[in-house]
Design a protein around this motif. Structure first.
Motif, mmCIF file in Angstrom:
data_model
loop_
_atom_site.group_PDB
_atom_site.id
_atom_site.type_symbol
_atom_site.label_atom_id
_atom_site.label_comp_id
_atom_site.label_asym_id
_atom_site.label_seq_id
_atom_site.Cartn_x
_atom_site.Cartn_y
_atom_site.Cartn_z
ATOM 1 N N UNK A 1 -1.216 -20.234 2.724
ATOM 2 C CA UNK A 1 -0.997 -18.986 3.462
ATOM 3 C C UNK A 1 -1.397 -17.785 2.618
ATOM 4 N N UNK A 2 -1.688 -16.681 3.302
ATOM 5 C CA UNK A 2 -2.123 -15.445 2.647
ATOM 6 C C UNK A 2 -1.427 -14.263 3.314
ATOM 7 N N UNK A 3 -1.034 -13.277 2.516
ATOM 8 C CA UNK A 3 -0.539 -12.012 3.062
ATOM 9 C C UNK A 3 0.954 -11.896 3.226
ATOM 10 N N UNK A 4 1.681 -12.990 3.036
ATOM 11 C CA UNK A 4 3.128 -12.925 3.216
ATOM 12 C C UNK A 4 3.810 -11.986 2.245
ATOM 13 N N UNK A 5 3.246 -11.866 1.041
ATOM 14 C CA UNK A 5 3.846 -10.987 0.031
ATOM 15 C C UNK A 5 3.503 -9.517 0.257
ATOM 16 N N UNK A 6 2.620 -9.221 1.217
ATOM 17 C CA UNK A 6 2.225 -7.833 1.494
ATOM 18 C C UNK A 6 2.755 -7.321 2.828
ATOM 19 N N UNK A 7 2.967 -8.227 3.756
ATOM 20 C CA UNK A 7 3.219 -7.857 5.145
ATOM 21 C C UNK A 7 4.396 -6.905 5.314
ATOM 22 N N UNK A 8 5.479 -7.097 4.563
ATOM 23 C CA UNK A 8 6.672 -6.260 4.693
ATOM 24 C C UNK A 8 6.825 -5.287 3.521
ATOM 25 N N UNK A 9 5.752 -5.116 2.769
ATOM 26 C CA UNK A 9 5.782 -4.205 1.625
ATOM 27 C C UNK A 9 5.663 -2.746 2.072
ATOM 28 N N UNK A 10 6.175 -1.824 1.256
ATOM 29 C CA UNK A 10 6.006 -0.398 1.534
ATOM 30 C C UNK A 10 4.560 0.026 1.275
ATOM 31 N N UNK A 11 3.831 -0.801 0.537
ATOM 32 C CA UNK A 11 2.418 -0.527 0.277
ATOM 33 C C UNK A 11 1.626 -1.782 0.655
ATOM 34 N N UNK A 12 1.463 -2.039 1.954
ATOM 35 C CA UNK A 12 0.905 -3.306 2.431
ATOM 36 C C UNK A 12 -0.630 -3.357 2.422
ATOM 37 N N UNK A 13 -1.226 -3.137 1.259
ATOM 38 C CA UNK A 13 -2.685 -3.118 1.181
ATOM 39 C C UNK A 13 -3.171 -4.190 0.203
ATOM 40 N N UNK A 14 -4.223 -4.873 0.589
ATOM 41 C CA UNK A 14 -4.749 -5.936 -0.260
ATOM 42 C C UNK A 14 -5.283 -5.366 -1.569
ATOM 43 N N UNK A 15 -4.766 -5.833 -2.720
ATOM 44 C CA UNK A 15 -5.240 -5.332 -4.015
ATOM 45 C C UNK A 15 -6.588 -5.934 -4.407
ATOM 46 N N UNK A 16 -6.989 -6.999 -3.722
ATOM 47 C CA UNK A 16 -8.245 -7.680 -4.009
ATOM 48 C C UNK A 16 -8.871 -8.149 -2.700
#
Length: 225
Positions: A84-99
């Motif tokens: 899976x991908x994106x689970x650590x970003x989806x609910x973040x206050x800064x939900x942007x892919x760093x890479x």
């Protein structure tokens, strides 16, 4: 594309294995998801793109890469079918892919929207635990990769790779499972820097190499496990 064709894969992820086929179909009946196909080398998510879905790889392989201002490519990690991908970003206050996330091969990706993920977490403790486990594992992968790059010299990174492959392949002749360019990306260095260091190690009597393999000549570089 029909989710029915991928139910077995969803169960293999460990996230939905407690659900029957009928229950899975009922979960996805409201169409709060998209299944997209990506051709090899195409970009799935751009760096700095906002994360709006949680992705499950239904088919193929993807790679996470960082490209610096000089054009150097660092392959942070690779994911395969069921990951899976994106689970650590989806609910973040800064939900942007760093890479950037790219398709290493032709790939089918299930994109599940945020509301659907929240619904799943609220209605199944088993799913919530597995989801949190996925987030923790992805964070650990990124942290370990950054740590290994920042604290190791090029030679140390090569030796670490040789150690892993020596015990994996059970041979002092390490058949390269990837190209020299891909190895350089995985180690976070330039292709020329990798070749230069391998040449130095050859002159020092530590290794010999050709386009398809690296031979360990001095076993002092191998850690006893």
């Amino acid at each position: 594309m029909d989710i029915k064709n991928y139910l077995d894969i969803l169960k293999l992820t460990g996230l939905f294995d407690r659900l029957s086929t009928e229950e899975l179909l009922d979960l996805f009946k409201d169409n709060r998801y998209i299944i997209s196909q990506y051709k090899k080398s195409s970009i799935i998510h751009f760096e700095s793109e906002k994360c709006t879905s949680w992705d499950i790889i239904l088919k193929g392989e993807v790679t996470v890469q960082k490209i610096d201002e000089k054009g150097n490519v660092l392959t942070v990690t690779e994911f395969r079918t069921g990951d899976t991908i994106g689970g650590n970003l989806l609910f973040s206050k800064h939900p942007y892919y760093p890479m950037s996330v790219l398709a290493k091969s032709n790939a089918d990706i299930l994109h599940i929207n945020k509301d659907f993920v929240l619904h799943l977490c609220q209605n199944s403790q088993d799913f919530l635990i597995q989801f949190l486990t996925c987030i923790s594992d992805k964070t650990a992968i990124l942290t370990n990769k950054i740590k290994s790059i920042s604290m190791k010299s090029i030679r140390e990174s090569i030796v670490e790779f040789l150690n892993y492959e020596y015990y994996s392949q059970k041979s002092h002749v390490i058949k390269l499972p990837l190209t020299k360019n891909e190895l350089a990306e995985r180690l976070g260095i330039q292709r020329t820097s990798l070749s230069r260091e391998l040449n130095k190690m050859k002159k020092d009597g530590l290794v010999d190499y050709d386009s398809r393999s690296i031979t360990i000549c001095n076993f002092d570089i191998i850690r006893k496990l």
